[in-house]
Scaffold this active site. Structure first.
Site, PDB file in Angstrom:
ATOM      1  N   HIS A   1     113.133 -18.065 -76.624  1.00 43.89           N
ATOM      2  CA  HIS A   1     112.547 -19.199 -75.896  1.00 43.89           C
ATOM      3  C   HIS A   1     111.135 -19.539 -76.383  1.00 43.89           C
ATOM      4  O   HIS A   1     110.314 -20.049 -75.620  1.00 43.89           O
ATOM      5  CB  HIS A   1     112.577 -18.936 -74.385  1.00 43.89           C
ATOM      6  CG  HIS A   1     111.791 -17.723 -73.950  1.00 43.89           C
ATOM      7  ND1 HIS A   1     112.177 -16.928 -72.902  1.00 43.89           N
ATOM      8  CD2 HIS A   1     110.642 -17.176 -74.414  1.00 43.89           C
ATOM      9  CE1 HIS A   1     111.301 -15.948 -72.738  1.00 43.89           C
ATOM     10  NE2 HIS A   1     110.355 -16.089 -73.629  1.00 43.89           N
TER      11      HIS A   1
ATOM     12  N   GLU B   1     111.348  -8.474 -73.899  1.00 47.71           N
ATOM     13  CA  GLU B   1     112.099  -9.537 -73.201  1.00 47.71           C
ATOM     14  C   GLU B   1     113.613  -9.350 -73.302  1.00 47.71           C
ATOM     15  O   GLU B   1     114.372 -10.019 -72.602  1.00 47.71           O
ATOM     16  CB  GLU B   1     111.716 -10.918 -73.771  1.00 47.71           C
ATOM     17  CG  GLU B   1     110.318 -11.353 -73.388  1.00 47.71           C
ATOM     18  CD  GLU B   1     109.845 -12.593 -74.145  1.00 47.71           C
ATOM     19  OE1 GLU B   1     108.813 -13.154 -73.741  1.00 47.71           O
ATOM     20  OE2 GLU B   1     110.470 -12.995 -75.151  1.00 47.71           O
TER      21      GLU B   1
END
Lengths: 129, 284
Positions: B12, B240
């Site tokens: 992202h 993440e």
């Protein structure tokens, strides 16, 4: 005689070249990170640009934090408890992106830092039949 | 009955959003990443899900360090993006699904998780960039959103085992949801990257490939490492992968990889996209 370690830092795991943003860093960095968080608002970014010292006063930055910001010293900001996700907002004001931050922390010229990333040169794709 | 159609896992990086805004999808630097979304677009066109449950991490838009939840579940009627400090924006607003959010909250608290519940919540590039990648031509998002935020910012972080277990609990909730929606699960962020310290720029292709090889068939393999192991292996922000693990956990049926794309680098990141289908029963 065995040494008894009582301080919280004694058993901390060290990962070379890698700051772990934990409770100690979060406490130390609170003012600096709060200032950076305020930069989500454009008006606050403008207020910082207009009067950096005055703006730092509002968030009660520590002396090492002020000095690091004054000197644009990214490793100094990290050492003073700055978290990179928040520092990225300050970096934006200074016209720096995360690759510039990487270059400043590794000591590599920006082109060498980018070249080192490009050197991985991996693209792998798979689509099921 | 609801149906969990599959999972979409993707990096992202905020720069992806900037590249989309500038129309750089066919630029030589970006093309190897964006091309990985062709199978995703085909899948979404075929399945037409109604709801997206998104596991992501906030980077200092909705949550500051004064109140930092380990797990936070959105239960708002709508969500929006705001300026994250760099002036990037223009992301479309999101419609929420409060009834499903509360159903998930009931399930996970019943399973002894302790999430923060948010009836008001801004969502940052961790949600917006994947939506732009999945539905590039949408005038309005074709799915309702349930955002689930995992702390990957301030240690101690939840363990990989805990993230996977949270996802499984969410998956139980999705299975028992009495609505007839089709649900897609997203896990965003990663793969290996590090923005801070003298090791900034760290990439670990071997660890990333280990994750891509195992997360579909054997997600437990990723739980052999604790969060600091993952920081060492994948970099400070490579952690993440916790969002991916939780999303994988929410796919509780029979799963199969449909496609993956792995490309280094995008900005400082080893960028990856993984598409997984999920069926309640095993195809014979």
């Amino acid at each position: 005689m065995l040494m008894t370690r009582t301080d919280s830092t004694a058993a901390r795991r060290v990962i070379p070249g890698t700051p772990v943003f934990d409770g100690d860093a979060a406490q130390k960095g609170l003012g600096l990170n709060a200032m950076c968080y305020s930069f989500n608002q454009a008006a606050n970014r403008a207020a910082f640009v207009a009067d950096e010292a005055g703006y730092m006063d509002r968030f009660a930055l520590t002396d090492p934090q002020r000095e690091a910001v004054r000197q644009r010293d990214v490793p100094g900001m990290i050492a003073a408890g700055g978290n990179v996700y928040y520092l990225a907002k300050l970096a934006g004001i200074l016209g720096l992106n995360v690759q510039d931050l990487g270059a400043l922390q590794t000591g590599l010229p920006i082109e060498e830092f980018k070249a080192a990333l490009l050197a991985h040169g991996v693209t792998e794709r798979s689509v099921a039949p | 009955m609801s149906e969990i159609v599959g999972g979409i896992f993707t990096s992202h990086v905020p720069g992806i959003g900037a590249a989309i805004a500038k129309g750089l999808q066919q630029d030589p630097y970006w093309k190897p990443f964006f091309d990985g979304f062709v199978p995703v677009h085909q899948f979404l066109e075929r399945e037409k899900p109604d709801v997206a449950v998104v596991f992501y991490n906030d980077h200092g838009l909705n949550f500051f360090l004064d109140k930092m939840p380990t797990f936070a579940i959105g239960a708002a009627a709508d969500y929006r993006h705001e300026d994250e400090g760099w002036g990037i924006g223009g992301f479309k607003p999101f419609v929420g699904h409060p009834a499903l959010s509360w159903h998930i909250i009931e399930q996970v608290v019943g399973d002894e998780f302790d999430p923060v519940t948010c009836q008001s919540m801004l969502v940052d590039h961790g949600v917006c960039v994947p939506f732009e990648l999945c539905w590039p031509d949408a005038k309005a998002w074709p799915v309702k959103l349930v955002p689930i935020c995992i702390n990957t910012v301030q240690h101690p972080l939840p363990s990989p085992k805990r993230a996977l277990a949270l996802g499984r609990s969410v998956g139980k909730a999705l299975e028992s949801w009495p609505g007839d929606e089709k649900i897609v699960v997203l896990g965003t962020g990663g793969l290996s990257h590090q923005l801070d310290g003298e090791r900034a720029g760290h990439i670990n292709v071997d660890y990333d490939k280990f994750c891509l090889r195992n997360i579909v068939a054997d997600p437990e393999a990723l739980t052999q490492h604790d969060t600091l192991d993952i920081v060492e292996l994948a970099g400070s922000q490579g952690v993440e992968i916790l969002n991916w693990l939780a999303a994988r956990g929410a796919l509780t049926g029979s799963v199969r990889e449909l496609a993956h794309n792995y490309h280094v680098p995008i900005s400082n990141t080893a960028a990856a996209t993984l598409l997984v289908e999920n069926h309640a029963t095993v195809h014979a």
